[in-house]
Design a protein around this motif. Structure first.
Motif, PDB file in Angstrom:
ATOM      1  N   ASP A 188       0.858  -1.197   0.000  1.00 38.12           N
ATOM      2  CA  ASP A 188       0.000   0.000   0.000  1.00 38.12           C
ATOM      3  C   ASP A 188       0.897   1.252   0.000  1.00 38.12           C
ATOM      4  O   ASP A 188       1.226   1.795   1.057  1.00 38.12           O
ATOM      5  N   THR A 189       1.315   1.655  -1.194  1.00 40.17           N
ATOM      6  CA  THR A 189       2.181   2.831  -1.305  1.00 40.17           C
ATOM      7  C   THR A 189       1.903   3.540  -2.630  1.00 40.17           C
ATOM      8  O   THR A 189       1.115   3.036  -3.444  1.00 40.17           O
ATOM      9  N   THR A 190       2.548   4.687  -2.819  1.00 39.64           N
ATOM     10  CA  THR A 190       2.399   5.403  -4.096  1.00 39.64           C
ATOM     11  C   THR A 190       3.770   5.902  -4.556  1.00 39.64           C
ATOM     12  O   THR A 190       4.662   6.142  -3.724  1.00 39.64           O
ATOM     13  N   TRP A 212       4.501   9.153  -2.800  1.00 43.36           N
ATOM     14  CA  TRP A 212       5.004   9.062  -1.421  1.00 43.36           C
ATOM     15  C   TRP A 212       6.495   8.705  -1.438  1.00 43.36           C
ATOM     16  O   TRP A 212       7.311   9.344  -0.782  1.00 43.36           O
ATOM     17  N   THR A 259      11.752   9.997  -0.156  1.00 40.46           N
ATOM     18  CA  THR A 259      13.084   9.375  -0.233  1.00 40.46           C
ATOM     19  C   THR A 259      13.907   9.814  -1.446  1.00 40.46           C
ATOM     20  O   THR A 259      15.118   9.679  -1.436  1.00 40.46           O
ATOM     21  N   PHE A 267      15.307  -0.225  -0.606  1.00 45.57           N
ATOM     22  CA  PHE A 267      16.551  -0.942  -0.866  1.00 45.57           C
ATOM     23  C   PHE A 267      16.688  -1.534  -2.264  1.00 45.57           C
ATOM     24  O   PHE A 267      15.699  -1.919  -2.892  1.00 45.57           O
ATOM     25  N   GLY A 285      12.682   3.920  11.259  1.00 40.33           N
ATOM     26  CA  GLY A 285      13.133   4.871  10.241  1.00 40.33           C
ATOM     27  C   GLY A 285      13.354   6.289  10.743  1.00 40.33           C
ATOM     28  O   GLY A 285      14.385   6.909  10.466  1.00 40.33           O
ATOM     29  N   LYS A 286      12.376   6.809  11.489  1.00 48.48           N
ATOM     30  CA  LYS A 286      12.460   8.211  11.934  1.00 48.48           C
ATOM     31  C   LYS A 286      13.675   8.447  12.829  1.00 48.48           C
ATOM     32  O   LYS A 286      14.392   9.436  12.681  1.00 48.48           O
ATOM     33  N   HIS A 308      26.415   8.398   1.509  1.00 50.74           N
ATOM     34  CA  HIS A 308      25.635   7.165   1.376  1.00 50.74           C
ATOM     35  C   HIS A 308      24.245   7.516   0.861  1.00 50.74           C
ATOM     36  O   HIS A 308      23.614   8.459   1.341  1.00 50.74           O
ATOM     37  N   ASN A 340      18.618   8.358   1.564  1.00 52.01           N
ATOM     38  CA  ASN A 340      17.399   9.149   1.453  1.00 52.01           C
ATOM     39  C   ASN A 340      17.832  10.554   1.010  1.00 52.01           C
ATOM     40  O   ASN A 340      18.733  11.138   1.625  1.00 52.01           O
ATOM     41  N   ILE A 386      17.933  13.065   3.741  1.00 50.62           N
ATOM     42  CA  ILE A 386      19.074  12.948   4.670  1.00 50.62           C
ATOM     43  C   ILE A 386      20.298  13.613   4.032  1.00 50.62           C
ATOM     44  O   ILE A 386      21.037  14.365   4.672  1.00 50.62           O
ATOM     45  N   ASN A 412      18.855   2.494  -1.995  1.00 51.69           N
ATOM     46  CA  ASN A 412      19.875   2.288  -0.965  1.00 51.69           C
ATOM     47  C   ASN A 412      20.479   0.894  -1.152  1.00 51.69           C
ATOM     48  O   ASN A 412      19.804  -0.110  -0.921  1.00 51.69           O
ATOM     49  N   SER A 420      23.171  -0.155   0.489  1.00 49.94           N
ATOM     50  CA  SER A 420      23.961  -0.431   1.704  1.00 49.94           C
ATOM     51  C   SER A 420      25.457  -0.285   1.450  1.00 49.94           C
ATOM     52  O   SER A 420      25.905   0.751   0.978  1.00 49.94           O
ATOM     53  N   PHE A 474      26.483   6.149   6.974  1.00 46.46           N
ATOM     54  CA  PHE A 474      26.022   5.675   8.286  1.00 46.46           C
ATOM     55  C   PHE A 474      25.212   4.416   8.022  1.00 46.46           C
ATOM     56  O   PHE A 474      24.746   4.186   6.906  1.00 46.46           O
ATOM     57  N   GLY A 475      25.040   3.620   9.069  1.00 46.99           N
ATOM     58  CA  GLY A 475      24.246   2.407   8.864  1.00 46.99           C
ATOM     59  C   GLY A 475      23.996   1.667  10.157  1.00 46.99           C
ATOM     60  O   GLY A 475      24.314   2.155  11.249  1.00 46.99           O
TER      61      GLY A 475
HETATM   62  N1  ACO Z   1       4.016   4.413   1.423  1.00 42.05           N
HETATM   63  C1  ACO Z   1       3.044   5.171   1.967  1.00 42.05           C
HETATM   64  N2  ACO Z   1       3.022   5.484   3.271  1.00 42.05           N
HETATM   65  C2  ACO Z   1       4.026   5.023   4.045  1.00 42.05           C
HETATM   66  C3  ACO Z   1       5.063   4.229   3.535  1.00 42.05           C
HETATM   67  C4  ACO Z   1       5.029   3.920   2.165  1.00 42.05           C
HETATM   68  N3  ACO Z   1       5.970   3.189   1.567  1.00 42.05           N
HETATM   69  N4  ACO Z   1       5.909   3.933   4.552  1.00 42.05           N
HETATM   70  C5  ACO Z   1       5.433   4.511   5.647  1.00 42.05           C
HETATM   71  N5  ACO Z   1       4.276   5.167   5.354  1.00 42.05           N
HETATM   72  C6  ACO Z   1       3.440   5.955   6.239  1.00 42.05           C
HETATM   73  C7  ACO Z   1       3.596   5.577   7.699  1.00 42.05           C
HETATM   74  O1  ACO Z   1       2.773   4.474   8.019  1.00 42.05           O
HETATM   75  C8  ACO Z   1       3.146   6.847   8.391  1.00 42.05           C
HETATM   76  O2  ACO Z   1       1.760   6.893   8.417  1.00 42.05           O
HETATM   77  P1  ACO Z   1       0.969   7.452   9.723  1.00 42.05           P
HETATM   78  O3  ACO Z   1       1.429   8.891   9.827  1.00 42.05           O
HETATM   79  O4  ACO Z   1      -0.444   7.275   9.355  1.00 42.05           O
HETATM   80  O5  ACO Z   1       1.446   6.619  10.863  1.00 42.05           O
HETATM   81  C9  ACO Z   1       3.622   7.957   7.440  1.00 42.05           C
HETATM   82  O6  ACO Z   1       3.822   7.314   6.170  1.00 42.05           O
HETATM   83  C10 ACO Z   1       4.906   8.616   7.875  1.00 42.05           C
HETATM   84  O7  ACO Z   1       5.851   7.601   8.193  1.00 42.05           O
HETATM   85  P2  ACO Z   1       7.292   7.940   8.729  1.00 42.05           P
HETATM   86  O8  ACO Z   1       8.002   6.689   9.070  1.00 42.05           O
HETATM   87  O9  ACO Z   1       7.161   8.979   9.801  1.00 42.05           O
HETATM   88  O10 ACO Z   1       7.924   8.597   7.425  1.00 42.05           O
HETATM   89  P3  ACO Z   1       9.284   9.336   7.274  1.00 42.05           P
HETATM   90  O11 ACO Z   1       9.051  10.663   6.713  1.00 42.05           O
HETATM   91  O12 ACO Z   1      10.145   9.221   8.504  1.00 42.05           O
HETATM   92  O13 ACO Z   1       9.983   8.477   6.118  1.00 42.05           O
HETATM   93  C11 ACO Z   1      11.686   6.764   5.856  1.00 42.05           C
HETATM   94  C12 ACO Z   1      10.271   7.103   6.327  1.00 42.05           C
HETATM   95  C13 ACO Z   1      11.744   7.023   4.368  1.00 42.05           C
HETATM   96  C14 ACO Z   1      11.977   5.301   6.140  1.00 42.05           C
HETATM   97  C15 ACO Z   1      12.699   7.689   6.586  1.00 42.05           C
HETATM   98  O14 ACO Z   1      12.428   7.686   7.981  1.00 42.05           O
HETATM   99  C16 ACO Z   1      14.132   7.282   6.366  1.00 42.05           C
HETATM  100  O15 ACO Z   1      14.652   7.386   5.276  1.00 42.05           O
HETATM  101  N6  ACO Z   1      14.825   6.857   7.430  1.00 42.05           N
HETATM  102  C17 ACO Z   1      16.210   6.454   7.348  1.00 42.05           C
HETATM  103  C18 ACO Z   1      16.340   5.126   6.689  1.00 42.05           C
HETATM  104  C19 ACO Z   1      17.790   4.760   6.545  1.00 42.05           C
HETATM  105  O16 ACO Z   1      18.506   5.529   5.978  1.00 42.05           O
HETATM  106  N7  ACO Z   1      18.234   3.627   7.081  1.00 42.05           N
HETATM  107  C20 ACO Z   1      19.660   3.370   7.284  1.00 42.05           C
HETATM  108  C21 ACO Z   1      20.380   2.666   6.269  1.00 42.05           C
HETATM  109  S1  ACO Z   1      19.905   1.014   6.016  1.00 42.05           S
HETATM  110  C22 ACO Z   1      21.203  -0.031   6.505  1.00 42.05           C
HETATM  111  O17 ACO Z   1      22.057   0.312   7.246  1.00 42.05           O
HETATM  112  C23 ACO Z   1      21.099  -1.457   6.013  1.00 42.05           C
END
Ligand code: ACO
Length: 331
Positions: free
Chosen positions: A27-29, A32, A37, A159, A222-223, A257, A260, A263, A287, A289, A317-318
């Motif tokens: 369930d995404t668009t 979004w 991202t 990813f 994520g946040k 990296h 997003n 970021i 991403n 990794s 970062f990771g």
């Molecule tokens: N499609 C539609 N809606 C979504 C999706 C999606 N794919 N994913 C989440 N939502 C919804 C959530 O359910 C939430 O809804 P709600 O407000 O009704 O609860 C809303 O969107 C906002 O969600 P948030 O998690 O607050 O969205 P945010 O703006 O923080 O974005 C994201 C999420 C993209 C994951 C961001 O937090 C992020 O990039 N975080 C860092 C991720 C990262 O870099 N990870 C590290 C590296 S990975 C590694 O090391 C292997």
């Protein structure tokens, strides 16, 4: 003695998974994903393709550019969170696949900071070995599609799969400066729960319950990771600029990296680095990794955009959480 980068390589699988494809899976668009991202598509490896195969492709390209053969390698350092198997290491499997019969091999886990950790370790080994290690193949490679929960919309959109490789040469007869100007790697184990693959290790061996509860997939807050990512990248970049005395306006390229776009923008703003000098390919790669920073470096290199003497600031970062920055001088 001088340690230089003499070859780069990278690889992403052919198959592209677009945001429109993901709209049909969870369930995404597209709107979004793009606005939150910056990602529009990512590349996904097929079932019979492993991290060692992705690595082998990047390795071959880097070796070809370096003009050396695999049997000349003394070290193979593979950063990955998706090894073919827990053991033997992916580096050992890669050694067999490319015929690097004389290389010592190890894997390294630092999630998305993997390539910077891998470079720091291999560079330090070369530096300390007084010529014992002459050529090192340093890789970041991940088949993240193998640990992504394709029913979790909050992570599966982020990813992609890919690999990157760098060949380092330690030349006793060269007295030019090393490619590393300054570096900083760090970690904070208090944040292990924010980003992890819970099951499959000694803490939670695989069982019916771990499979039923979907614990063999990436779990991420994520946040929280978002905020810590900006701090980790900005602080480590500031550190390397401070110790080297290199100012933001002297830096030709920043390679962050690709996690997003928001970021990346936030970190660049903190560092007073104009976005036109920040390399971004997240739209088409997602991403990847440990592969992420190296794919960018290779793209810039092959596009002829890196000139001798250029300062290049890489940062990542990771999971861990880990972070790091390496300021390089292109030679
Ligand atoms: N499609 C539609 N809606 C979504 C999706 C999606 N794919 N994913 C989440 N939502 C919804 C959530 O359910 C939430 O809804 P709600 O407000 O009704 O609860 C809303 O969107 C906002 O969600 P948030 O998690 O607050 O969205 P945010 O703006 O923080 O974005 C994201 C999420 C993209 C994951 C961001 O937090 C992020 O990039 N975080 C860092 C991720 C990262 O870099 N990870 C590290 C590296 S990975 C590694 O090391 C292997």
């Amino acid at each position: 003695m001088s340690i230089r980068i003499i070859g780069t390589g990278s690889y992403v699988p052919e198959r592209v998974l677009t945001n429109q494809d993901l709209e049909k899976m969870v369930d995404t668009t597209d709107e979004w994903i793009t606005s939150r991202t910056g990602i529009q598509e990512r590349h996904i490896a097929g079932e019979g393709v492993f991290t060692s195969d992705l690595s082998a492709e990047a390795a071959k390209r880097a070796l070809e550019m370096a003009g050396i053969t695999a049997d000349q390698l003394d070290l193979i350092s593979v950063a990955t969170v998706t090894p073919d198997t827990t053991f033997p290491s992916t580096a050992c499997v890669l050694q067999r696949k490319i015929g690097a019969v004389n290389a010592a091999c190890y894997d390294l886990v630092a999630a998305c900071t993997g390539l910077i950790y891998s470079l720091e370790v291999a560079y330090s080994l070369l530096k300390a070995s007084s010529g014992k290690y002459r050529y090192a193949l340093v890789l970041g490679a991940d088949k993240l599609s193998s640990i992504v929960d394709w029913t979790d919309r909050s992570t599966c959109i982020l990813f992609g799969d890919g690999s990157s490789a760098v060949v380092l040469k330690n030349d006793p007869d060269d007295h030019s400066p090393d490619f590393v100007v300054a570096s900083k790697i760090g970690a904070n184990g208090n944040y292990t729960d924010l980003l992890k693959l819970p099951a499959g290790g000694s803490a939670m061996p695989a069982s019916h319950a771990t499979v039923d509860n979907r614990l063999h997939y990436i779990h991420m807050a994520g946040k929280e990771v978002f905020k810590l990512a900006v701090n980790g990248m900005a602080d480590s970049c500031k550190y390397v600029m401070n110790v080297s005395g290199v100012r933001p306006e002297e830096i030709a390229w920043v390679i962050p990296h690709q996690a997003n776009k928001r970021i990346i923008s936030a970190a660049a703003q903190r560092l007073n680095l104009p976005l036109e000098r920040v390399y971004v390919n997240i739209e088409h790669i997602g991403n990847t990794s440990a592969a992420s920073v190296g794919i960018c470096l290779d793209e810039l290199n092959r596009a002829g955009k890196l000139k001798t003497g250029d300062y290049i600031l890489t940062t990542a970062f990771g999971g861990g959480l880990t972070w790091g920055a390496m300021l390089m001088r292109w030679t």
